[in-house]
Scaffold this active site. Structure first.
Site, short mmCIF file in Angstrom:
data_model
loop_
_atom_site.label_atom_id
_atom_site.label_comp_id
_atom_site.label_asym_id
_atom_site.label_seq_id
_atom_site.Cartn_x
_atom_site.Cartn_y
_atom_site.Cartn_z
N ASP A 169 18.51 35.32 66.00
CA ASP A 169 18.75 36.24 64.89
C ASP A 169 17.45 36.74 64.27
O ASP A 169 17.49 37.52 63.31
CB ASP A 169 19.63 35.58 63.83
CG ASP A 169 20.54 36.57 63.13
OD1 ASP A 169 20.79 37.64 63.72
OD2 ASP A 169 21.01 36.29 62.02
N ARG B 242 21.18 42.05 56.33
CA ARG B 242 21.00 43.28 55.57
C ARG B 242 20.46 42.99 54.16
O ARG B 242 19.78 43.83 53.57
CB ARG B 242 22.32 44.05 55.51
CG ARG B 242 23.44 43.36 54.78
CD ARG B 242 24.81 43.95 55.09
NE ARG B 242 25.24 43.64 56.45
CZ ARG B 242 26.36 44.08 57.00
NH1 ARG B 242 27.18 44.85 56.30
NH2 ARG B 242 26.67 43.76 58.24
N GLU C 45 24.08 38.42 56.06
CA GLU C 45 22.87 38.10 55.31
C GLU C 45 21.66 38.92 55.73
O GLU C 45 20.74 39.15 54.94
CB GLU C 45 22.55 36.61 55.46
CG GLU C 45 21.81 36.20 56.73
CD GLU C 45 22.52 36.56 58.02
OE1 GLU C 45 21.81 36.85 59.01
OE2 GLU C 45 23.75 36.58 58.06
N ASP D 273 27.75 35.66 55.64
CA ASP D 273 27.33 35.85 57.03
C ASP D 273 26.84 37.26 57.30
O ASP D 273 26.43 37.58 58.41
CB ASP D 273 28.47 35.49 57.99
CG ASP D 273 27.99 35.30 59.42
OD1 ASP D 273 26.79 35.01 59.61
OD2 ASP D 273 28.81 35.44 60.35
N LYS E 176 29.87 30.32 60.68
CA LYS E 176 30.33 30.82 61.98
C LYS E 176 31.18 29.75 62.66
O LYS E 176 30.68 28.66 62.93
CB LYS E 176 29.13 31.18 62.86
CG LYS E 176 28.28 32.31 62.31
CD LYS E 176 27.06 32.55 63.18
CE LYS E 176 26.13 33.59 62.58
NZ LYS E 176 26.70 34.95 62.58
N LYS F 192 14.24 42.10 61.15
CA LYS F 192 15.05 41.02 60.59
C LYS F 192 14.49 39.69 61.08
O LYS F 192 14.26 39.51 62.27
CB LYS F 192 16.50 41.18 61.01
CG LYS F 192 17.43 40.05 60.54
CD LYS F 192 18.86 40.27 61.04
CE LYS F 192 19.73 39.07 60.74
NZ LYS F 192 21.10 39.22 61.28
N ASP G 62 20.74 31.38 61.68
CA ASP G 62 21.83 31.89 60.84
C ASP G 62 23.09 31.06 61.07
O ASP G 62 23.76 31.22 62.08
CB ASP G 62 22.09 33.36 61.17
CG ASP G 62 23.29 33.92 60.41
OD1 ASP G 62 23.63 33.34 59.35
OD2 ASP G 62 23.87 34.92 60.87
#
Length: 575
Positions: free
Chosen positions: A369, A433, A431, A429, A356, A344, A349
């Site tokens: 992230d 995946r 995202e 959020d 968030k 990933k 993010d």
């Protein structure tokens, strides 16, 4: 309609002096394609678009300072430690080693000899400081009139002839800390306890790894730099010869990958943009160009491959996405196994429109992230040095940012992945995946037999396993066993989680093939089930959720988690 002429261009990138040393320079991408129509104005427009994809890494005028990684020479020796000469002798002792006879003399032969040489000073000092050999304890004594100026004792806790790699990596870290405090340039490490013959290679490697990683400090973004004094480490009493020397070199190679991974995670999002991440990956391929090739796909090329799931996440950012594909082929070209490692790559993010917010959201840490991609490229760097035979490895990252703007993906939007499956985005959020979906499809299309993806995917996995253990999800017992065996060697902690198919019911959509999040319960499992939809059934697959161990909150730094286990796994698949 005018036909397009496709021109593929490869640019050789010079060996970097240090990570991000040229972060402010235009992006140097190892392999890209320019498409020119026969109409000159259109070609110019497209060329400007390519140039605009250079990483925008000037925010705050921050630039990483060039810092050399620690260069420590390790030697395996069979010598009398009393005769060793240098700055500091470090002795790893268990609680059992600290036992004494009726005359308060050490029973352990090594400690007894050292104490006699010091006229009883060692016994006296350890008694005064209540040093009992417990794990984590350490003490350093300054000595006059000997070949070594200091002696350091490091506790390893309960004695075991087959102690884990993490125990002896801890010894190396303690040695590094003591060497830093004493500004020692030469150190010898010896174990007071006897260990089994078959464990000696593993122990020596773990000590070397712990020492290198313990010495390393990421000072690239600090105005004042600290100098590393430690230059040589002699590992005494664990044997000598070619095999041990190879093992120590292997430890050094893996550590260089771990440090690379840590520095990628530590770099702030205003420096490590998707473009800079692509640039750093390309440098790895350039550095080991005898075994690596690099392919970087821009946004237009990703559109051609119909990567709507990935591009939906990237749509809101001013920094364009970069799809990164490094391919390792062994020297000689004889390939028996093909693997893929997917990471990933969210360099930041925000959560998107589901931003968030609130205590514990950790938005200020969302530079990590991309920890999965850091593990991928850290492993790639180590593999480039080790050069295992018989195995081809594809290192794949769909890099982008998850930001907020008028062009961004909204809750309720439907995106289409490159295998044609549609996804209703009920939470922007979730995202990671979405980016991994297209990356996994791409990986399976490379003809691989096995694929592992790594991601800082869910807070649910952290709730389940805490901050030190990564969750693994796979329907394949053989692959689970391979990774478990690799992690036993490295000491990294993984725990196999269930893939409960009945939970998929919560991931169904009324208007698309699926939603991107299910209910609150079992969130790590439903995330893994989502990824499973994008993996070819013929390919063995494992998902690793590393949201917990990617970051060390106490030390405020990335950990480089996953690199060493990935390297071991690749070697297990090597002929």
């Amino acid at each position: 309609m005018a036909r397009a002429l496709v021109i593929s261009t490869c640019v050789r990138i010079p060996r970097p002096s240090s990570l991000f040393a040229k972060a402010l320079a235009p992006s140097a991408i190892s392999c890209f394609s320019l498409r020119f129509s026969r109409t000159p104005p259109r070609s110019l427009v497209h060329l400007r678009a390519i140039m605009a994809s250079a990483p925008r890494a000037t925010l705050g005028l921050t630039k990483a300072i060039t810092v050399e990684s620690p260069q420590i020479a390790f030697s395996a020796k069979e010598i009398d430690i009393i005769e060793w000469k240098g700055d500091m002798l470090a002795v790893a002792v268990s609680e059992k080693d600290m036992s004494r006879d009726s005359n308060s003399k050490f029973e352990n032969s090594i400690l007894k000899r050292l104490d006699e040489k010091l006229g009883g000073l060692l016994a006296e000092a350890t008694a005064e400081e209540d040093f009992t050999g417990k794990a984590g304890q350490s003490t350093v004594l300054r000595l006059p009139g000997l070949g070594f100026r200091r002696i350091g004792l490091t506790g390893i806790g309960q004695y075991s002839p087959v102690s884990t790699a993490s125990t002896y990596r801890g010894v190396g870290e303690a040695v590094a800390a003591a060497a830093k405090a004493a500004q020692a340039s030469s150190v010898a490490v010896v174990l007071a306890s006897e260990i089994s013959e078959e464990c000696k290679l593993k122990v020596a490697s773990a000590i070397a790894s712990g020492t290198v990683l313990g010495v390393h400090e990421d000072n690239r973004f600090k105005s004042e730099q600290k100098k590393t004094h430690l230059k040589t480490v002699d590992v005494v009493g664990l044997g000598s010869g070619v095999e041990l020397d190879k093992k120590l070199q292997y430890a050094s190679d893996v550590c260089s990958g771990v440090i690379f991974g840590k520095e990628l995670v530590n770099a702030p999002a205003n420096v490590l943009t998707p473009g800079v991440l692509a640039e750093e990956a390309s440098k790895v391929a350039s550095l080991y160009s005898d075994v690596f090739t690099a392919k970087i796909l821009d946004e237009e090329q990703c559109k051609e491959l119909k990567m709507g799931s990935y591009l939906g996440v990237a749509a809101a950012s001013a920094n364009p996405p970069h799809f990164i594909h490094l391919c390792y082929k062994p020297p000689g070209g004889d390939v028996k196994t093909k693997l893929a490692i997917v990471g990933k790559g969210l360099t930041f993010d925000s959560g998107g429109y589901n931003i968030k917010t609130g205590p514990g959201c950790s938005i200020e840490l969302m530079k990590f992230d991309m920890g999965g991609s850091a593990a991928v490229f850290g492993a790639a760097k180590a593999i480039g040095q080790i050069k295992p035979p018989g195995v081809e490895v594809h290192f794949i990252v769909a890099a982008c940012e998850n930001m907020i703007s008028g062009t961004g993906m909204r809750p309720g939007d439907i995106v289409t992945a490159s295998n044609g499956k549609t996804i209703e985005v009920n939470n922007t959020d979730a995202e990671g995946r979405l980016t991994l979906a297209d990356a996994l499809i791409y990986a399976c299309n490379q003809g691989v037999e096995k694929v592992i993806d790594l991601a800082t995917l869910t807070g649910a996995c952290v709730v389940a396993l805490g901050s030190s253990i990564a969750g693994t999800f796979t329907p394949n017992d053989e692959l689970a066993k391979e990774v478990a065996e690799a992690s036993e060697i490295t000491g990294e902690k993984f725990w196999r989680m269930p893939l409960e198919e009945s939970y998929w019911e919560s991931m169904k959509s009324g208007v698309a093939d699926m939603v991107n999040t299910g209910g609150r319960q079992g969130g790590a499992i439903t995330a893994a089930l989502f990824l499973k939809q994008f993996v070819d059934e013929k390919v063995q697959w494992m998902h690793i959720d590393m949201a917990g161990p990617v970051w060390n909150e106490k030390k405020k730094t990335g950990t480089g988690f996953g690199v060493s286990t990935l390297v071991e796994w690749v070697l297990k698949n090597s002929s």
